[in-house]
Structures are given as C-alpha cells and as structure tokens.
Design an enzyme around this catalytic site. Sequence first.
Site, mmCIF file in Angstrom:
data_model
loop_
_atom_site.group_PDB
_atom_site.id
_atom_site.type_symbol
_atom_site.label_atom_id
_atom_site.label_comp_id
_atom_site.label_asym_id
_atom_site.label_seq_id
_atom_site.Cartn_x
_atom_site.Cartn_y
_atom_site.Cartn_z
ATOM 1 N N SER A 1 26.572 36.288 39.754
ATOM 2 C CA SER A 1 26.107 37.402 40.301
ATOM 3 C C SER A 1 24.682 37.020 40.931
ATOM 4 O O SER A 1 24.342 35.917 41.714
ATOM 5 C CB SER A 1 26.028 38.159 39.161
ATOM 6 O OG SER A 1 25.800 39.575 39.983
ATOM 7 N N ASP B 1 36.914 41.234 43.349
ATOM 8 C CA ASP B 1 35.313 41.344 43.182
ATOM 9 C C ASP B 1 34.808 41.596 44.422
ATOM 10 O O ASP B 1 35.056 40.808 45.403
ATOM 11 C CB ASP B 1 34.821 40.067 42.411
ATOM 12 C CG ASP B 1 33.377 40.420 42.065
ATOM 13 O OD1 ASP B 1 32.697 41.512 42.234
ATOM 14 O OD2 ASP B 1 32.666 39.418 41.796
ATOM 15 N N HIS C 1 34.080 41.629 38.245
ATOM 16 C CA HIS C 1 32.813 40.937 38.402
ATOM 17 C C HIS C 1 32.432 40.285 37.318
ATOM 18 O O HIS C 1 31.602 39.512 37.080
ATOM 19 C CB HIS C 1 31.694 41.740 38.871
ATOM 20 C CG HIS C 1 30.586 41.259 39.460
ATOM 21 N ND1 HIS C 1 30.491 40.132 40.253
ATOM 22 C CD2 HIS C 1 29.241 41.247 38.953
ATOM 23 C CE1 HIS C 1 29.322 39.624 40.580
ATOM 24 N NE2 HIS C 1 28.519 40.218 39.502
#
Length: 403
Positions: free
Chosen positions: A218, A286, A323
């Site tokens: 991320s 995602d 995610h």
Amino acid sequence: MASRWRELHGSGHWDGLLDPLDVDLRRCLITYGEMIMATYEAFIGEHRSPNAGMCRYRRADLFRRVDVSHPGWYAATRYIYATANADVHGKVLLRPLCREGRATECNWMGYVAVATDEGAAALGRRDIVVAWRGTQRALEWVADLKLAPASAAGILGPEGADGTDPSVHRGYLSLYTSEDQCSELNKQSARMQVLTEIARLMDKYKDEETSITVIGHSLGATLATLNAADIAANSYNTSSLSPSGETRAPVTAVVFGSPRTGDRGFRDAFHRLRDLRMLRVRNRPDRIPHYPPVGYADVGVELLIDTRLSPFLRRHGSESQSHDLECHLHGVAGWHGDHRGFELVVDRDVALVNKFDDCLADEYPVPVRWKVHHNKSMVKGPDGRWVLQDHEPDDDDDDDDDD
C-alpha cells in the site's frame, strides 16, 4: 531457494516463473510479505497511548515477537521514522492524543534488517531488507492525497538529469524526504536514515555476496518504489571500500497493493537502472493500484492474482478485503490463474486472513480481527492499578550509530 536466489529476485525479469506461479517464488514472496506484516503488528496505533506512532518492540526482539515463519533469518539493525509536510501529515501519519508523546510529528515507518548467519546460509547470500510500513485502510487515504507531482530528479541521480524531468507523487516524496530538526527521531529524513544504514551494511559485508530487497504494501509500496530507485540510481548498492565500486548488489523491490508512484518519465528511468528489478503483486478486485488514475504509470513486472477465486474467503468481500495484505499472501499461496482453480500450494493458515480484518467465510470458526495484544497492553501493578505498557525503549531511539 538458496541456489535460485538470483532468478527468484528477478535476474531474468521473472520470465517463466509467474504463470504458473513457481512454488519457490511463492515461498519467497510470502517470506517478504510476513516481514511487511511485522510492521503492522508492531505499530502502536492506539491514539490514547503516549507511544502512539512508535514501534512496540525493541529491534533485538522484533522478529521473535511478531508472526514470521523464520524469526532467526534476519536481525533488525535500524528503525525508520518519517514525517511529512502539512498537506500530507494528517492524512497518513498518526498523532497521539497525548501531546507528550514522542511521535507527535513523525511515525515509525519500518526498519532495515540484514540476514543473520543462519539466514545467509538458508538464503544463499547476505540479504539486506528495507521494510516500509503502509496502511491497511482502503481507498479513502489514497483518494485524499490529491497532490500535484514533484520532480524526482533528486532521487534518480544521473537518470533524473536527462532532460525529461521525471515526476513522482508529491505526498509520497514528502514522506520519503522530509526531516524535522526539532524531532529527536527525524533530524534525518527517512531517506537518509535508510541510505546511511545501507551504506554501513554494504561496507560491513563488502567481502560477502549481498543483495538488497526493498519491500512494502500500500503506502509502504510507494515508499519502497522510491527507495529502491534511489539506492540503485545513486550507487548505494556498492561498498565505499570496494575499488571503483566493482561489486554491485542487485536491488529488488517486492511490493503488494501498490498505488502508482510516478509518471511515465519516472517509469522509464526506473526501468533503465541496470541493477534494479521490481515485482508488483496486484489483486484484481483491489482498486488502490489504479490510483492516481491519470498522469501516472505502473512500474516493474506485475504478478496478477484474484482472491475472489478462493473458496476460503467471503464471496462478496469488502474493499478492505481486496486490499488486505494477508489476503494478498493467501492469494500468493493458492493462485493458479483464472482457469485453474484455487489450491493452497503453500500450507498457509487460512485463519491469518482474519488477523486484522473480516475476510474469512463464516463457516470457519475464526473471530474477526483476532490479533489483539493481551488486555490491549494494560498491565495490573502490585498496587492493583492498571497502567498502559505498550512500548519497549530501543537504543535506536537515541543512538544513530549503533551496530
């Protein structure tokens, strides 16, 4: 994996290893994914704690206290702290409610680690790892960072001075390069903390075969992308004690759920760096990797997985599920492509996907978000009163030169 480490780290750009996904590469990716998960497990995210934003554990104990499969393979040598400008700070950094906290203007953002003798024997070389902490939150944080691009020339060395003026996301660059002379933890930028430690370790192990692996998920994936390019572009993958920098360690970035970091100029400069490789793991549902949607380009080689095919996960999972890093690792363990079904080739416990989220199908008797520190780190003293004890002081907090 020891005999194949160069191949697994991208010497051949992972040709022939991704479809079908090589079992040794699966294990390699899961090992690095667990080292990223360590940053989430060790981070103090309780706003009421005066230690909010810090690491829970000492460097010497880090891998023993978190959930990694091989705690003896690496030793953490330096913790990384990052700050940012005002436009970014409140969106991605945690501020303790208590103003006496040590991390009021910065956060612990990861660590540098090096393979121990045990790890070097298992891995086939002395691997130096830089792990960047990200965020498990879904789309809102990346959508909030609608900032103009900034020049990447400062981190790309000669590759950034070719007249094309490659650009990267200003928010990510701010986290990577900002410093705060009033902070005891951030007098150096996160960038310089890492580069200084990499240089020290490259000198220390100049007579050994080494590699540098930069990892993140991320937000941490964007920092890993910048950092890996910086290391390779500015020759931090060589020892200052080696004549003419003749020994160059390969630099590999391994990232999961990464937003886009820079424009096409940055992508092209990244791909021209001869010692640099990057494997980017993307989960098809995602949405984070598609941001920013305009003006930015994907970097590196993509490994596409789709956790919606897993029979273990919720059929219609949330945005956060797609995610979640543990879900990515679950996908790496069992993904066989769109038309080959899903089977766990690596025996990875499915309970892990509920560690910080609600991802496992209801028929499995595993509580959601089950990773909770005992009594939330409240300890009962001999006087019968409860006090918060959630942080082990580390020498790295005060001594930048510790070996």
